[in-house]
Design an enzyme around this catalytic site. Structure first.
Site, PDB file in Angstrom:
ATOM      1  CD  GLU A  43      11.160 -10.038  16.853  1.00 54.50           C
ATOM      2  OE1 GLU A  43      11.885  -9.084  17.159  1.00 54.50           O
ATOM      3  OE2 GLU A  43      10.405 -10.022  15.847  1.00 54.50           O
ATOM      4  CE  LYS A 112      14.677  -7.111  15.646  1.00 56.70           C
ATOM      5  NZ  LYS A 112      13.203  -7.035  15.880  1.00 56.70           N
ATOM      6  CB  CYS A 148      12.175  -9.763  13.269  1.00 54.16           C
ATOM      7  SG  CYS A 148      10.659  -9.121  12.511  1.00 54.16           S
ATOM      8  CG  LEU A 288     -27.017  -5.178  14.156  1.00 52.32           C
ATOM      9  CD1 LEU A 288     -27.837  -6.466  14.118  1.00 52.32           C
ATOM     10  CD2 LEU A 288     -26.162  -5.070  12.906  1.00 52.32           C
ATOM     11  N   GLY A 291     -27.236  -0.090   8.430  1.00 50.89           N
ATOM     12  CA  GLY A 291     -26.253   0.427   7.485  1.00 50.89           C
ATOM     13  C   GLY A 291     -25.135  -0.570   7.227  1.00 50.89           C
ATOM     14  CB  ILE A 292     -22.545  -0.585   4.552  1.00 53.54           C
ATOM     15  CG1 ILE A 292     -21.501  -1.565   4.018  1.00 53.54           C
ATOM     16  CG2 ILE A 292     -21.934   0.788   4.762  1.00 53.54           C
ATOM     17  CD1 ILE A 292     -22.035  -2.853   3.509  1.00 53.54           C
ATOM     18  CG  ASP A 293     -19.689   1.755   8.267  1.00 56.37           C
ATOM     19  OD1 ASP A 293     -19.194   1.268   7.235  1.00 56.37           O
ATOM     20  OD2 ASP A 293     -19.693   2.979   8.500  1.00 56.37           O
TER      21      ASP A 293
END
Length: 547
Positions: A43, A112, A148, A288, A291-293
């Site tokens: 599309e 469309k 679509c 950095l 931490g996890i994020d």
């Protein structure tokens, strides 16, 4: 009659008309090599999807027409015809069109009918809705083309069947959401069952701002069985055969549908890669923290761009623990990316001395904590200005929902890859990545996020012994409430009936509403849920409603 159909699952760039046309020409050469009669693109392929208000600029639509006419002229060579999507002006109306190119000319125009007007889609703003489409004849076969959204309801397919269509072709710009691949397949199978016609579904692949398109194109026979399923997350050209109502495929590519966590990870990688590459950034820089994020954001960046284009910077304060420093270093070492350290103690002292004569004791607490975050944001933005990499923001959906983020601090950045990922999902993604390498990923195999990062209590480390749960409910509870408020639009009583504490729900709801002004100023990020915190959820900033 028989036709060979080439499904062109390609990655266009919005506004790059010449580049998109070149991509299509290369695909046509490959389709001809495989013996195809017709190349089917997605599309609005020439403009790429979604072009948004670009289509309101007359010069852009004029340029689209010139490019399409040049592609049509190419088909005079007797090779494959082309079915492509493009924004198209017809008299005074502007349409979302599928154009059939054959024999050196535009053989047919299909417009469309059902224009979506929800979530990230606002086609009714810019396009005119057309009447139900009619079949078009190509090399002796009546093609029923649905663009679509026209496939999502029975009306168009039924009309095309009644008008004599022999096969349904569906060009798409359908962005990824978790579990959406299965939803598309069910809808397509329903149209097949209703009409008794085979169906070919061709989707765009690649990232465009906050949207990411997974591809995963497919073809279904008259019984709804998969004749071909193209792989998600990559460009692919596959040829199938149509003969008197029967679809077949010699190579029979049938890619397996990924589990939800794997699919989300791939979406984040591709969305980040294309945002960086299509906007011509040399790479990214991120803070950095240990931490996890930030660890997961760094891993995603390395998988998307390669370690040589990822720069991690530790920004320790007097409250940063040795564990955090070690964990940040270990993550960078496992990924093989650059890491440097700039202490912010001196900057904190300078700002404190400058502000204390005016703020006095009021500087202690949140104001002093946010100075730390803003010092970090300033440093990262300065490195970006000096060296060129884009700052990658590392905040997640849980934090962004309730405003547990510092405006002009840790919210700084050009892209927020985790913006639509709840904290509980962050841990699932991190553990998945430690056990798998994503398809097409440029990062190393093995453990890339240290176990201690996955098990220690999350903390912003802006004061001694701080944890996120000093300010927030436990993340499993918070995310459950937020999903109810955001994705499901549930009210207070609904959530209490689900077992959540009434006071906690009321508190989270208040935090969600109050943080709207922050979210309006946040960087874009990959959409992976049904309702992200941008165009899917348009709430007023000034809002006094409470249930």
């Amino acid at each position: 009659m028989a036709l060979s159909l080439a499904l062109a699952q390609l990655n266009p760039t919005v506004g790059d008309l010449a580049g998109n046309a070149a991509r299509l020409r290369a695909a046509r050469v490959e389709a001809a090599r495989q013996g195809a009669d017709l190349l089917i693109a997605s599309e609005l392929f020439i403009s790429a999807y979604p072009p948004e208000d670009l289509v309101l600029k007359p010069s852009f639509i004029d340029s689209v027409r010139r490019v399409v006419e040049e592609l049509a002229a190419d088909t005079a060579d007797g090779g494959p015809g082309i079915l492509l999507g493009a924004p198209w002006r017809e008299e005074s109306a502007l349409y979302n069109a599928a154009l059939l190119l054959e024999g050196g000319r535009i053989l047919a125009r299909i417009f469309k009918h059902d224009l979506p007007n929800y979530g990230p889609f606002d086609e009714k703003r810019v396009f005119t809705a057309a009447d139900l489409p009619e079949p078009v004849v190509f090399r002796g076969v009546k093609l029923g083309v649905m663009i679509c959204e026209d496939m999502w309801k029975p009306e168009c397919a039924a009309h095309l069947k009644k008008a004599g269509a022999e096969i349904l072709l569906v060009p798409n710009g359908s962005p990824f959401e978790s579990d959406k691949i299965e939803q598309r397949r069910k809808l397509a199978a329903a149209r097949v069952a209703e009409t008794g016609l085979p169906l070919v579904y061709v989707n765009q692949v690649g990232g465009q701002d906050e949207l990411v398109f997974d591809g995963a194109s497919f073809a279904l026979d008259v019984k709804g069985g998969a004749v071909a399923v193209l792989p998600a997350w990559e460009e692919n050209i596959s040829v199938i055969q149509y003969n008197a109502g029967v679809l077949s495929c010699k190579n029979r590519p049938v890619a397996q549908v990924q589990d939800t966590t794997a699919a989300i990870y791939q979406a984040l990688v591709l969305g980040l890669r294309d945002y960086v590459d299509k906007n011509n950034f040399p790479g990214i820089v991120l803070g950095l923290s240990g931490g996890i994020d930030s660890a997961l954001a760094a891993v995603l960046a390395v998988d998307a761009l390669g370690p040589q284009r990822v720069w991690g910077v530790m920004l320790p304060s007097p409250f940063t623990s040795r564990d955090s420093t070690e964990d940040a270093e270990a993550t960078a070492r496992a990924l093989g990316c650059r890491i440097d350290s700039i202490a912010i103690s001196g900057a904190m002292k300078i700002f404190g001395e400058a502000l204390r004569p005016l703020a006095g004791d009021k500087l202690a607490g949140v104001a002093e904590e946010n100075i730390q975050s803003r010092c970090r944001g300033l440093i990262l933005m300065a490195l970006s200005n000096a060296e060129g990499p884009m700052v990658l923001s590392t905040g997640n959906k849980s934090e962004m929902s309730v405003g547990y983020a510092t405006l002009y601090g840790d919210m700084c950045g050009g892209f927020a890859v985790l913006k639509d990922v709840y904290k509980t999902e962050i841990y699932k993604l991190a553990r998945w990545r430690n056990a798998h390498v994503p398809a097409g990923g440029l990062g190393p195999a093995g453990i890339v996020i240290p176990e201690r990062v996955l098990t220690k209590a999350p903390t912003a480390e802006l004061r001694p012994n701080q944890t996120d749960q000093d300010s927030l409910p436990p993340y499993d509870i918070l995310d459950g409430i937020l999903e109810g408020l955001i994705e499901q639009d549930l009210g207070l009583r609904d959530l209490v009936a689900k077992g959540f504490d009434e006071a906690t729900v009321a508190r989270v709801w208040t935090m969600l509403d109050r943080a709207e002004y922050k979210r309006r100023q946040a960087a874009p990020g990959v959409k992976i849920t049904r309702r992200n915190l941008a165009r899917d959820r348009r709430y007023p900033i000034t809002n006094h409603y409470r249930e």
